[in-house]
Every structure is written in structure tokens, then in C-alpha cells.
Scaffold this active site. Structure first.
Site, PDB file in Angstrom:
ATOM      1  N   GLY A 213     -11.819   0.299   9.448  1.00 56.57           N
ATOM      2  CA  GLY A 213     -10.777  -0.205   8.558  1.00 56.57           C
ATOM      3  C   GLY A 213      -9.389  -0.062   9.161  1.00 56.57           C
ATOM      4  O   GLY A 213      -9.190  -0.223  10.377  1.00 56.57           O
ATOM      5  N   SER A 214      -8.434   0.324   8.332  1.00 52.14           N
ATOM      6  CA  SER A 214      -7.007   0.232   8.683  1.00 52.14           C
ATOM      7  C   SER A 214      -6.546   0.862   9.985  1.00 52.14           C
ATOM      8  O   SER A 214      -5.581   0.362  10.561  1.00 52.14           O
ATOM      9  CB  SER A 214      -6.194   0.816   7.549  1.00 52.14           C
ATOM     10  OG  SER A 214      -6.429   0.055   6.414  1.00 52.14           O
TER      11      SER A 214
END
Ligand code: 59J
Length: 576
Positions: A293-294
Site C-alpha cells: 500500500g501507501s
């Protein structure tokens, strides 16, 4: 024709002499046979049995495993193993009670076991006792009870370093972790000595040492146990606070590539491996792969900066907080409006990176991710380590490009992610990771231009130290900290995402003005209240970094300017 003497006999007296001598010889031999076989037989058989030449192994000392400062993590200590020859011991029933008592077993169990093995010549009574405890029993001098000297592995750091060090089996052969990976280096070569033994295995005489035992080599790990303890403790506390299933922390020295700490929960005590469950044994930081993810977004931005089409202050429109990419909708947690590239990182927008990747194309992003070590072996050679997966497509579709840009559709280990952040922190130079202490400076390979890495670090710093940044809970007073939060819906085994199960992640570096450490915190399925990376993983990162910076004497780079203190006038001083 030969003419015989008239009486038909050739020298009869000579013949009788020969016959007589032969007779005496036969009698002598016969007597000897009788003497050896019958008269002295029992005695001689006994004497023969009593002496036989044997080769007895001399146990070799297995090499010590230490942390980077020589703190012992795996130690071979001498132990005594007691065994019995049941065919002898069975005849000394009167000694059983004291023996059973000294061994700490009850008499009925002990007798039962002896009787069941009455035909055998070897059973273990007790393996790996302290030499003192062993001596108490050998001093009883019970016939049929013997001892062997051996070594046993002991792990002073217990559960704190269990996943790294691993363990050996009772025969001191590496089974897990570095004990397995470096077994040939650590193990010694047993020696051999020639002895005279009696039939019962009792030593009569040490004849000679045929070969000396050669001890194994020492292994100095890169780990700093002080930091390892901190990582272990902070992770355990966060898991309790948020009711999480599992987690990992990895701390890397960005200049040398050395892994300074690697903690995992759940863990186990390598000194007592009864009730071991497989999930306790996983070195998750190296084995478990996940969609990051991020934390990937900073590399998408770096690829954008490298393309020359973006600057940190380039303006991006993320309105209205959703963006259609063919069949998929990319969503931000809310409508962030117009942001610059730095703001995209600070707020953790998904739309920003998606727009950059769709603009520059997936290939430069994928290449950069590979350059910083994702989807590739770390080269640590750790047993069972995962390589993760970077997607490769002949033609990238927009959906694949967009999802990759904000950290989905690829899988990494926590260690790989820490490695990638270490390259960013080390002025864009990638240095190989090491679990062993590195004493020489490492050259490394420039994978991100220095200026781009500086700009990216400034964005990571704004995420932690800036107003309203998602990483504010990673702050460490006195230091400039940079990092990126991540909150990821966990994938379901059959595909798709779990609605209410998350992984909280934080990846970051410190201190920003001259980075020394990169660290990653992964917390699996927080279940009590909070689950955002910024709330669950960032505080663990902050605590671990604060300790790393202090323990390794890193000078603070974020002290407020010293105030010029106005001193009160001295009495009687000049007055206007
Ligand atoms: C999210 C996702 C799943 C996969 C969204 C997390 C996607 C997505 C398909 C909503 C919780 C949530 C490929 S959010 O990590 O955007 O850490 O402090 O799991 O978006 O498209 O209720 N992180 N997280 N998304 N998926 N697919 C933000 C963000 C991130 C935060 C908070 C809030 C997601 C600021 C995540 C953090 O940066």
C-alpha cells in the site's frame, strides 16, 4: 628288487623313538587344550572381554553466535548425558530406588521402563544435565549406569532473538534461522581417541588421541541486542494495545546495509521448545509477504521526479476524491482538492500517484521498484525467505498501472521494504543487506539520483513533522523524522479484499539531515478500535527510532535555536 633283512624290520629302535616323541607332543598339545579350554577357560574369556580397543569421539565445541558487540546469543555449554545398560542394571534391583530418586522419576515408572528394555544394552536415562547434577548420579556408582560428555546449545536472549538465531536439535545440528543457514561454519569437527575398554564400556586406559576435536567458528551478527530488545518490547506492547494477531519490526543501518534489529510476534523460547506452534516460529519480517500500500507512493513520486515532468511543488488536482480508471474507481479517504506533489504524500492520496503513474507509464515505476530491491532476493540466504512479487506485463493496462502506483498488485516482505527505504535514505545508493556484522565500508549502487532522494526525504519529513501529516505519531523530539503510513485492506485467500481486516504499516528513516536508519513496522489485523497505520504502526516506529538514535549516539538535528538569555544587570552597574 630290494632285498629285506631276514627279520623283516628296518631299525626297530629308531621307529619307537619317533613314535614316542610324537606321542609326547600330542599329549602336550592335548594338555594345553584342556588347560586353556577347561581349566583356565572362564578366567581367560573374562580377561579377553575386559580389554578391547575402541575409538571414542571427542565432542567438538560449536561456534558462538553473538550480536554486533559480542553479546552471546547462542552458546554451547558442556553437559552430561546419562545412559544405562539394562542387561546389567536389571541385576541390581536393590539399587533402583536410590537411582530413580536421584533421577527424579518415581520408582514404578523407572522399573517399568527398565523391564521393558531388559534385553537392550543401551537406553538414555537423562540427556543434557548440568555436569554437577550428572556427577551426583555417577557418584552413586550403580553398576550398568554410565555417562557421556556432550555439548548443548543455550540461547541467552531467549524469545527476543529466537527467529534470527534459530536453534539446533539435540545433536547440535542447525534446524532453523542462522543456526541452519551457517551450520557448516558453526559446527566443529569431532575428534577421536583410542581407548581400551572393558566389555561394559568402562574405560581401562586412554591409549592415544587419534585426532583433536576442531571447534567451530564464531558468527558475529549485525544485530544490536539493545535495539532488538526495544523493538521486541514496543512491538509486543502495540500488539496488546490494539489486539493484533502478529507483527514485525525491521531496523536497517542505511550506510552499511546491516540489519540492526528484526523483531517478530508471536515468538517462542528456543530453550524450551515443548508446545511449539508453527505460527510462533515464523520470521515474519523475512517470510511473510503482503501488499504494502501507501509506503510505495514515495517511489511513484520519485519516478515522477526522475522523469523530469514533476517537481515537489507541481500542482495536482485530486478532486472530487474519486477517479475512474477504466473498470475501477480509485478512492481517497476524502476529497483533498488541489495538492502539490508533497501534499499527495503528506495526505496519502491514492489519486495523486495514480495520475503520475498513468502519465509517466508503469515501466519506469516498475524498474525503480526493482532497483530498490523489491521483487528480488535480498541475498541474506535466510532459510525460507520470500522474494515477493513485482508484476511484469508485456502491455500494462491502466488499472494495473494505477494500482501499482499506490502499492497494490505487488507483494513484499517487511525487510525488502526497509531495504528500499534504506536506499532512498542513503542518498539513493542501494547497499546489500546483511545479517552479519560488516566491518568494511560498502560501496553501494546509485539507483536514485541524489537530488531526487533529497526531495523525496523532504516529503517524508513533511508527512511526520508537517502540519496535519498522517505520520505525526512517529515524531521523535530533537530529530527530523521522515516516513510514510499505510493502512491496507488484507487480501482474501480466494482473491479480493477483506472488508474489515487491515494491516497497519509504517516505513521511515531518521535523521533526515543525514540519515542513519531505515525502519519498517508491520502490524497484522489490529482489532481493538484503531487500525490506521498512522495510529497503530507509527508510534512503534517513533519509540524504536528514539531509542536507536539515542543508543547509537546520533547527534540531534532538530534543536530549537538556543535562546539568547537576557541576563539581569549587575548591581551597581552603569546606569544611563
Ligand atoms: C484504505 C485499500 C484496497 C485495495 C481505504 C484503508 C485500496 C484499493 C484495490 C479505506 C482503510 C480504509 C487495489 S487511508 O494507506 O487507501 O495509514 O494513516 O486498502 O485503496 O484501491 O478504510 N491511510 N489507505 N486502501 N485499498 N485497493 C490511507 C491509505 C493509505 C491512512 C489514513 C486513511 C487506503 C490516513 C486503504 C493511514 O495511505
Amino acid at each position: 628288487m630290494i632285498k629285506l633283512k631276514p627279520n623283516g624290520s628296518l631299525h626297530p629302535w629308531r621307529f619307537r623313538v619317533v613314535l614316542g616323541v610324537l606321542g609326547v607332543c600330542c599329549a602336550a598339545i592335548a594338555w594345553q587344550i584342556v588347560e586353556l579350554q577347561v581349566l583356565d577357560g572362564g578366567f581367560l574369556r573374562n580377561q579377553g572381554d575386559k580389554r578391547s580397543v575402541r575409538h571414542v569421539p571427542i565432542p567438538a565445541h560449536r561456534g558462538l553466535i553473538t550480536d554486533r558487540h559480542g553479546e552471546p546469543l547462542a552458546v554451547s555449554t558442556p553437559v552430561t548425558t546419562l545412559w544405562a545398560n539394562p542387561t546389567q542394571l536389571i541385576n541390581h534391583e536393590n539399587r533402583w530406588p536410590e537411582l530413580a530418586k536421584a533421577l527424579g522419576t518415581d520408582l514404578s515408572t523407572f522399573s517399568e521402563r527398565l523391564r521393558a528394555n531388559a534385553q537392550r544394552e543401551f537406553i538414555y536415562l537423562r540427556r543434557h544435565m548440568t555436569p554437577q547434577d550428572g556427577e551426583v548420579i555417577t557418584d552413586l556408582r550403580v553398576p550398568g549406569v554410565y555417562s557421556i560428555e556432550e555439548y548443548r546449545r543455550f540461547y541467552p536472549a531467549g524469545e527476543v532473538a529466537a527467529h534470527l538465531v534459530g536453534f539446533t536439535n539435540v545433536d547440535e545440528v542447525g534446524q532453523e534461522g542462522l543456526e541452519l543457514a551457517y551450520n557448516d561454519w558453526l559446527k566443529g569437527v569431532p575428534g577421536s581417541r583410542q581407548v581400551l575398554q572393558d566389555r561394559r564400556g568402562r574405560l581401562i586406559k586412554d591409549v592415544q588421541v587419534v585426532r583433536n576435536a576442531r571447534p567451530g567458528n564464531e558468527l558475529a551478527m549485525s544485530i544490536d541486542m539493545r535495539l532488538q530488545y526495544v523493538a521486541h518490547r514496543e512491538l509486543r506492547e502495540a500488539l496488546n494495545t490494539f489486539g493484533a494477531k502478529a507483527g514485525s519490526v525491521v531496523v536497517v543501518d542505511v550506510r552499511s546495509g546491516e540489519i540492526l534489529a528484526m523483531a517478530n510476534h508471536p515468538t517462542y523460547n528456543p530453550n524450551n521448545r515443548t508446545n511449539l506452534r508453527p505460527e510462533m516460529m515464523r520470521n515474519r519480517a523475512l517470510i511473510d509477504v503482503f501488499e504494502p500500500g501507501s509506503p510505495i507512493k514515495i517511489f511513484t513520486v520519485a519516478a515522477g521526479l526522475m522523469s523530469g515532468r514533476y517537481q515537489p511543488n507541481t500542482v495536482m488536482d485530486t478532486r472530487p476524491g474519486t477517479m475512474r480508471v477504466s473498470t475501477m474507481t480509485v478512492r481517497d479517504i476524502r476529497n483533498f482538492g488541489v495538492l502539490d506533489v508533497t501534499g499527495v504524500i503528506v495526505k496519502s492520496s491514492n489519486i495523486g500517484p495514480a495520475k503520475i503513474a498513468l502519465d509517466i507509464g508503469a515501466e519506469p515505476l516498475r524498474d525503480l521498484l526493482q532497483q530498490v530491491g523489491l521483487g528480488e532476493s535480498t541475498g541474506l540466504g535466510f532459510p525460507g525467505e520470500s522474494v515477493g512479487r513485482l508484476p511484469t506485463h508485456r502491455r500494462w493496462r491502466p488499472v494495473e498501472t494505477a494500482t501499482l502506483s499506490y502499492g497494490y498488485g505487488l507483494s513484499v516482505t517487511a525487510t525488502q521494504l526497509a531495504h528500499a527505504y534504506a536506499a532512498l535514505a542513503n542518498n539513493g545508493r542501494r547497499v546489500p543487506l546483511s545479517m552479519l556484522r560488516v566491518d568494511q565500508p560498502v560501496a553501494g549502487e546509485q539507483v536514485i539520483p541524489e537530488q531526487v532522494s533529497q526531495q523525496a526525504l523532504a516529503m517524508l519529513r513533511a508527512t511526520v513533522d508537517g502540519e496535519g501529516g498522517t505520520g505525526s505519531r512517529a515524531r521523535v523530539p530533537g530529530y527530523q523524522i521522515g516516513g510514510k503510513t499505510g493502512t491496507v485492506h488484507k487480501t482474501l485467500p480466494g482473491g479480493g479484499y477483506a472488508r474489515d481486516r487491515y494491516r497497519s504499516v509504517f516505513a521511515g528513516v531518521a535523521p533526515i539531515s543525514n540519515p542513519r536508519f531505515a525502519a519498517v513496522v508491520v502490524i497484522d489485523e489490529p482489532s481493538k478500535g484503531q487500525y490506521y497505520g498512522g495510529l497503530v504502526a507509527a508510534p512503534v516506529f517513533g519509540q524504536v527510532m528514539a531509542n536507536a538514535l539515542r543508543l547509537l549516539n546520533v547527534p540531534p538535528d532538530d534543536m530549537p535555536e538556543l535562546q539568547q538569555v537576557e541576563l539581569p544587570p549587575i548591581n551597581g552597574g552603569s546606569r544611563g
